[in-house]
Write a protein that holds these residues in place. Structure first.
Motif, PDB file in Angstrom:
ATOM      1  N   PHE A   1      62.229  13.511  22.349  1.00  0.00           N
ATOM      2  CA  PHE A   1      62.708  13.115  21.774  1.00  0.00           C
ATOM      3  C   PHE A   1      63.944  14.174  21.926  1.00  0.00           C
ATOM      4  O   PHE A   1      63.542  15.835  21.817  1.00  0.00           O
ATOM      5  CB  PHE A   1      62.890  13.222  20.557  1.00  0.00           C
ATOM      6  CG  PHE A   1      61.833  12.087  19.986  1.00  0.00           C
ATOM      7  CD1 PHE A   1      62.513  10.652  19.559  1.00  0.00           C
ATOM      8  CD2 PHE A   1      60.222  11.918  20.127  1.00  0.00           C
ATOM      9  CE1 PHE A   1      61.945   8.982  19.310  1.00  0.00           C
ATOM     10  CE2 PHE A   1      59.789  10.727  19.679  1.00  0.00           C
ATOM     11  CZ  PHE A   1      60.525   9.488  19.591  1.00  0.00           C
ATOM     12  N   ASP A   2      65.213  14.016  22.060  1.00  0.00           N
ATOM     13  CA  ASP A   2      66.753  15.362  22.536  1.00  0.00           C
ATOM     14  C   ASP A   2      66.616  16.172  21.134  1.00  0.00           C
ATOM     15  O   ASP A   2      67.120  14.908  20.293  1.00  0.00           O
ATOM     16  CB  ASP A   2      67.468  14.439  23.327  1.00  0.00           C
ATOM     17  CG  ASP A   2      68.331  14.787  23.677  1.00  0.00           C
ATOM     18  OD1 ASP A   2      68.576  16.387  22.911  1.00  0.00           O
ATOM     19  OD2 ASP A   2      69.111  14.609  24.882  1.00  0.00           O
TER      20      ASP A   2
ATOM     21  N   ASN B   1      64.865  14.515  13.684  1.00  0.00           N
ATOM     22  CA  ASN B   1      64.174  13.006  13.031  1.00  0.00           C
ATOM     23  C   ASN B   1      63.974  12.427  13.634  1.00  0.00           C
ATOM     24  O   ASN B   1      63.700  10.833  13.829  1.00  0.00           O
ATOM     25  CB  ASN B   1      65.215  12.947  12.497  1.00  0.00           C
ATOM     26  CG  ASN B   1      66.670  12.586  13.037  1.00  0.00           C
ATOM     27  OD1 ASN B   1      66.748  12.140  13.637  1.00  0.00           O
ATOM     28  ND2 ASN B   1      68.077  11.463  12.019  1.00  0.00           N
ATOM     29  N   PHE B   2      63.984  12.751  15.020  1.00  0.00           N
ATOM     30  CA  PHE B   2      63.049  11.663  16.170  1.00  0.00           C
ATOM     31  C   PHE B   2      63.716  10.152  16.464  1.00  0.00           C
ATOM     32  O   PHE B   2      63.842   9.446  16.472  1.00  0.00           O
ATOM     33  CB  PHE B   2      61.942  11.233  16.154  1.00  0.00           C
ATOM     34  CG  PHE B   2      60.948  12.326  15.727  1.00  0.00           C
ATOM     35  CD1 PHE B   2      60.393  13.639  16.011  1.00  0.00           C
ATOM     36  CD2 PHE B   2      60.471  12.149  14.303  1.00  0.00           C
ATOM     37  CE1 PHE B   2      59.704  14.724  15.912  1.00  0.00           C
ATOM     38  CE2 PHE B   2      59.476  13.536  13.871  1.00  0.00           C
ATOM     39  CZ  PHE B   2      58.893  14.808  14.366  1.00  0.00           C
TER      40      PHE B   2
ATOM     41  N   ARG C   1      50.705  16.959   6.412  1.00  0.00           N
ATOM     42  CA  ARG C   1      50.853  16.187   7.561  1.00  0.00           C
ATOM     43  C   ARG C   1      51.862  16.407   8.703  1.00  0.00           C
ATOM     44  O   ARG C   1      53.163  17.069   7.850  1.00  0.00           O
ATOM     45  CB  ARG C   1      51.008  14.890   7.809  1.00  0.00           C
ATOM     46  CG  ARG C   1      49.569  14.120   6.944  1.00  0.00           C
ATOM     47  CD  ARG C   1      49.673  12.985   6.806  1.00  0.00           C
ATOM     48  NE  ARG C   1      48.832  12.357   6.454  1.00  0.00           N
ATOM     49  CZ  ARG C   1      48.365  10.888   6.553  1.00  0.00           C
ATOM     50  NH1 ARG C   1      49.088   9.431   7.243  1.00  0.00           N
ATOM     51  NH2 ARG C   1      46.843  10.327   5.594  1.00  0.00           N
ATOM     52  N   ILE C   2      51.213  16.471   9.998  1.00  0.00           N
ATOM     53  CA  ILE C   2      52.590  17.718  10.458  1.00  0.00           C
ATOM     54  C   ILE C   2      52.853  16.073  11.295  1.00  0.00           C
ATOM     55  O   ILE C   2      52.819  15.602  11.675  1.00  0.00           O
ATOM     56  CB  ILE C   2      52.225  18.750  11.844  1.00  0.00           C
ATOM     57  CG1 ILE C   2      51.348  19.380  11.397  1.00  0.00           C
ATOM     58  CG2 ILE C   2      52.565  18.474  13.489  1.00  0.00           C
ATOM     59  CD1 ILE C   2      50.590  20.192  12.887  1.00  0.00           C
ATOM     60  N   LEU C   3      54.748  16.077  11.332  1.00  0.00           N
ATOM     61  CA  LEU C   3      55.179  15.468  12.502  1.00  0.00           C
ATOM     62  C   LEU C   3      56.189  15.918  13.307  1.00  0.00           C
ATOM     63  O   LEU C   3      56.018  14.387  14.097  1.00  0.00           O
ATOM     64  CB  LEU C   3      56.420  15.075  11.065  1.00  0.00           C
ATOM     65  CG  LEU C   3      56.346  14.495   9.734  1.00  0.00           C
ATOM     66  CD1 LEU C   3      57.433  14.493   9.332  1.00  0.00           C
ATOM     67  CD2 LEU C   3      55.179  13.452   9.548  1.00  0.00           C
ATOM     68  N   GLY C   4      56.045  16.447  13.741  1.00  0.00           N
ATOM     69  CA  GLY C   4      56.560  17.246  14.822  1.00  0.00           C
ATOM     70  C   GLY C   4      56.451  18.452  15.578  1.00  0.00           C
ATOM     71  O   GLY C   4      56.348  19.827  14.184  1.00  0.00           O
TER      72      GLY C   4
ATOM     73  N   TRP D   1      61.317  17.439  20.664  1.00  0.00           N
ATOM     74  CA  TRP D   1      61.157  17.132  20.274  1.00  0.00           C
ATOM     75  C   TRP D   1      59.721  16.162  20.569  1.00  0.00           C
ATOM     76  O   TRP D   1      59.543  14.869  21.326  1.00  0.00           O
ATOM     77  CB  TRP D   1      61.334  16.838  18.807  1.00  0.00           C
ATOM     78  CG  TRP D   1      62.278  17.793  17.743  1.00  0.00           C
ATOM     79  CD1 TRP D   1      63.658  18.418  17.997  1.00  0.00           C
ATOM     80  CD2 TRP D   1      61.528  18.375  16.680  1.00  0.00           C
ATOM     81  NE1 TRP D   1      63.897  19.291  17.231  1.00  0.00           N
ATOM     82  CE2 TRP D   1      62.299  19.789  16.504  1.00  0.00           C
ATOM     83  CE3 TRP D   1      60.069  19.094  16.489  1.00  0.00           C
ATOM     84  CZ2 TRP D   1      62.557  20.404  15.678  1.00  0.00           C
ATOM     85  CZ3 TRP D   1      59.690  19.868  15.530  1.00  0.00           C
ATOM     86  CH2 TRP D   1      61.026  20.442  15.161  1.00  0.00           C
ATOM     87  N   VAL D   2      58.441  16.686  19.988  1.00  0.00           N
ATOM     88  CA  VAL D   2      57.456  15.825  20.395  1.00  0.00           C
ATOM     89  C   VAL D   2      57.067  15.131  18.993  1.00  0.00           C
ATOM     90  O   VAL D   2      56.463  15.964  17.738  1.00  0.00           O
ATOM     91  CB  VAL D   2      56.117  16.046  20.736  1.00  0.00           C
ATOM     92  CG1 VAL D   2      54.777  15.692  21.289  1.00  0.00           C
ATOM     93  CG2 VAL D   2      56.956  16.805  22.227  1.00  0.00           C
ATOM     94  N   TYR D   3      56.800  13.838  18.641  1.00  0.00           N
ATOM     95  CA  TYR D   3      56.156  13.637  17.473  1.00  0.00           C
ATOM     96  C   TYR D   3      54.867  13.156  17.537  1.00  0.00           C
ATOM     97  O   TYR D   3      54.195  12.480  18.283  1.00  0.00           O
ATOM     98  CB  TYR D   3      56.605  11.718  17.626  1.00  0.00           C
ATOM     99  CG  TYR D   3      56.399  11.377  15.852  1.00  0.00           C
ATOM    100  CD1 TYR D   3      56.545  11.461  15.090  1.00  0.00           C
ATOM    101  CD2 TYR D   3      56.179   9.555  15.858  1.00  0.00           C
ATOM    102  CE1 TYR D   3      56.776  11.160  13.572  1.00  0.00           C
ATOM    103  CE2 TYR D   3      55.320   9.369  14.649  1.00  0.00           C
ATOM    104  CZ  TYR D   3      55.699   9.771  13.919  1.00  0.00           C
ATOM    105  OH  TYR D   3      55.329   8.895  12.261  1.00  0.00           O
TER     106      TYR D   3
END
Length: 302
Positions: A123-124, A130-131, A195-198, A220-222
């Motif tokens: 994600f840019d 916020n993906f 919990r890891i989000l990104g 960003w990586v979800y």
């Protein structure tokens, strides 16, 4: 005489059979020449016209490649009585974080290869953290490499010419990673969880106008989408090459060191603001960490 003649004939047949077996070879007995099916005799490293490297280990490691991640447990909204969004920085120069820059296969190379092959969405950061905006393939390709137009002076004619130079991405340029995670208290199990989000690799670049170095996220990586990919990629484990530690293990079991740079707040302010010194930033980071720890402890009575 007939008996003697028959005995001599029998011995002759046995001797001729043994001689024939030594000459032609018994197909049921293993051959002394080591061959593999489909491998050419003149080159044992070629199979069906392709190079087959030898096994660089004592056994073939299949457990990591065939590992499947377990789905997260189901959570009810009514059971989440408290939660807070946290942003952290992982500095790869710390000893426990050195696997992030393993020269053989650093984490940034794993993420870039999966993104370029279409196995992972990235994600840019222009759309925030916020993906909300998927990075297009052209932007990703230019980021991971490409061709630059450079003006050079011809030593013979002394005229400027435009030369195309290949740009290769340097994995060592990523010295920090930004982690976005959610801490929450689950009243169904009466435990504090995270919990890891990104995950965002951070890259440094020099601005043309001000001439100063700034740091920004590449993409960003979800993390929930990347869990299966990271579970099949090996991460270095100190002192035990048979540990089969994956990158999913590193993040799920927190085999890294980090510090908090931001916590959700009404003004959306970061801890690492320019007006704060490094010492003040670390003190505020530890204060937020202790606040999360104290919240769980205050819910228990002894």
């Amino acid at each position: 005489m007939k008996a003697v003649y028959s005995l001599v004939l029998l011995f002759s047949l046995v001797a001729s059979t043994a001689l024939s077996a030594q000459t032609t070879g018994n197909p049921e007995e293993p051959s002394n020449t080591f061959t593999l099916p489909g491998v050419a005799d003149d080159n044992p490293l070629m199979q069906d016209g392709e190079f087959v490297p030898p096994l660089n280990d004592i056994v073939e490691n299949k457990a990591l490649r065939e590992r499947r991640v377990l789905a997260y447990e189901h959570l009810r909204e009514a059971d989440i009585m408290w939660k807070r969004r946290i942003w952290r920085i992982i500095d790869v120069k710390e000893k426990i974080n050195l696997p992030f820059i393993n020269p053989q296969r650093p984490l940034i190379s794993i993420l870039l290869e999966a993104a370029q092959s279409g196995d992972l969405r990235v994600f840019d950061p222009i759309g925030g953290d916020n993906f909300s905006m998927v990075m297009d393939q052209k932007t990703l390709t230019n980021m991971a490499g490409g061709v630059d137009s450079v003006r050079v002076v011809n030593p013979e004619t002394y005229e400027e010419e435009i030369v195309l130079e290949e740009r290769i991405f340097d994995p060592t340029s990523v010295l920090r990673y930004r982690i976005q995670e959610m801490w929450f208290f689950d009243k169904e199990s009466s435990t504090m969880k995270v919990r890891i989000l990104g995950i965002a690799p951070m890259i440094q670049e020099t601005t043309e106008n001000a001439g100063r170095t700034i740091e920004r996220p590449m993409f960003w990586v979800y993390y929930p989408e990347a869990r299966q990919l990271l579970a099949n990629e090996s991460a270095f484990a100190y002192g035990n090459d048979a540990a089969n530690r994956s990158w999913e293990d590193v993040f799920e079991y927190r085999f890294f060191n980090s510090y908090i740079t931001k916590a959700s707040n009404v003004l959306d302010q970061r801890i690492d603001r320019p007006e704060r010194s490094g010492r003040e930033q670390l003190i505020e980071s530890e204060r937020i960490k202790q606040e999360i720890f104290n919240y769980e402890q205050d819910l228990w009575s002894y």
